[in-house]
Scaffold this motif. Structure first.
Motif, short mmCIF file in Angstrom:
data_model
loop_
_atom_site.label_atom_id
_atom_site.label_comp_id
_atom_site.label_asym_id
_atom_site.label_seq_id
_atom_site.Cartn_x
_atom_site.Cartn_y
_atom_site.Cartn_z
N CYS A 1 0.83 -1.21 0.00
CA CYS A 1 0.00 0.00 0.00
C CYS A 1 0.87 1.26 0.00
O CYS A 1 0.69 2.18 0.81
N PRO B 1 -6.92 3.67 0.55
CA PRO B 1 -7.82 2.51 0.63
C PRO B 1 -8.44 2.16 -0.72
O PRO B 1 -8.68 0.98 -1.01
N TYR C 1 -5.03 -1.38 5.11
CA TYR C 1 -6.31 -0.68 5.17
C TYR C 1 -7.47 -1.58 5.59
O TYR C 1 -8.63 -1.33 5.24
#
Length: 348
Positions: A81, A88, A112
């Protein structure tokens, strides 16, 4: 992937395009690669890809001893991420994170994974922890102050030397803790104590307050993790050393203590003596003389008109952190937020 030179140890090369290891036996599953594929190493050499598979960490006996995240194993933005995948919306669950999610639905499986994995707690502290430091003084008792917030599960019990007990509490709560000493039960079954008696006739005080003199711990617990106030008070006199400290919480959260034996410095006119003639408690001047200048009543009911007296200064000198008289706020009131636990120790 298998190195062409077949070295025997794991290799981590931070400039390689993939993480590599020396044997397919380290993989959870493994498939040979038929198409020509190479990886470029940090020294600019090229290694042929022999196969690919999912990664496990195994011990020297071949057993699986840990399971890496895909981010740790592959260091790719879609798994970590990061980069273009740092929100997200751009970093959804992956097949790898779902393995962790399926095994432990309440745990974070990737960065997330907030929906089912973040938990909150507010309101009451977990417990009061009450302990007897080293003196076989007898009984500890509790009193809920006049606003009548919910009673604790117990309002009195015996606590032997070095013993302790934990009591749950629901916020908001406001009350006092004190210890009774030299207790006994008479032939009719009535229970009483020589100091800090609460006149219930039982071990439990059942909401009754302590008859002075009594060393007090006063705690006012706020709702929803707000700011608590707590102190050690000798306004009603002294019978035992005592301290109060927090566990957890946020803010100042300092300990307050009266560790001294004030009875040893108590002037004759304030002394309470036991049947053997020893000093077992020390009255406040208010209790001893019931005069407005000592009780901060009548014309003396404000901080400006009720300064410290020679008597209150005796308590102040022995225990500077404790309340020595009604308006002794400056050094004697302590605060802590965030729903801490409280540790109350008699004879610290």
């Amino acid at each position: 992937m298998e190195l062409v030179n077949n070295i025997t140890n794991w290799v981590v090369d931070t400039r390689a395009t993939r993480h590599i290891c020396s044997s397919k036996e380290f993989f959870l599953n493994y498939e040979e690669v038929t198409d020509e594929e190479n990886v470029y190493l940090g020294d600019s050499s090229i290694a042929r890809v022999a196969g690919k598979g999912k990664l496990q960490v195994k011990g020297s006996d071949g057993s699986v001893i840990a399971c890496k995240s895909a981010c740790t194993a592959f260091n790719q933005p879609q798994y970590c991420c990061t980069g273009a995948n740092n929100t997200p919306q751009t970093c959804p669950p992956t097949d790898y994170s779902r393995i962790f999610e399926n095994q432990c639905p309440q745990a974070y499986s990737y960065a997330y994974d907030d929906q089912n994995s973040t938990f909150t707690c507010s309101g009451a502290p977990n417990y009061f922890h009450v302990q007897n430091g080293d003196d076989d003084f007898g009984y500890i008792h509790f009193h809920v102050t006049s606003d009548q917030k919910p009673q604790l599960s117990t309002t009195g019990f015996e606590l032997a030397s070095t013993a302790s007990s934990a009591i749950d509490v629901q916020a908001p709560w406001k009350g006092r803790f004190w210890a009774r000493t030299l207790c006994s039960t008479d032939s009719s079954g009535r229970f009483s104590c020589a100091t800090a008696e609460c006149s219930s006739g039982q071990v439990s005080c059942n909401g009754n307050g302590a008859v002075p003199p009594a060393s007090l711990v006063e705690i006012n617990i706020a709702a929803d993790g707000g700011m608590d106030f707590y102190d050690v008070s000798l306004v009603d006199g002294f019978n035992l050393p005592v301290s109060v400290a927090t566990q957890g919480g946020t803010g100042e959260c300092k300990a307050s203590s009266c560790p001294a034996n004030v009875n040893a410095a108590c002037p004759a006119e304030l002394q309470v003596k036991g049947s053997d003639g020893t000093v077992i408690a020390c009255k406040s001047a208010c209790t001893a003389f019931n005069e407005p200048q000592y009780c901060c009543t009548g014309a003396y009911d404000k901080p400006e008109t009720c300064p410290p007296t020679n008597y209150s200064q005796i308590f102040e000198q022995q225990c500077p952190q404790a309340y020595s008289y009604a308006y002794d706020d400056q050094n004697s009131t302590f605060t802590c937020s965030g729903a801490p636990n409280y540790v109350i120790t008699f004879c610290p």
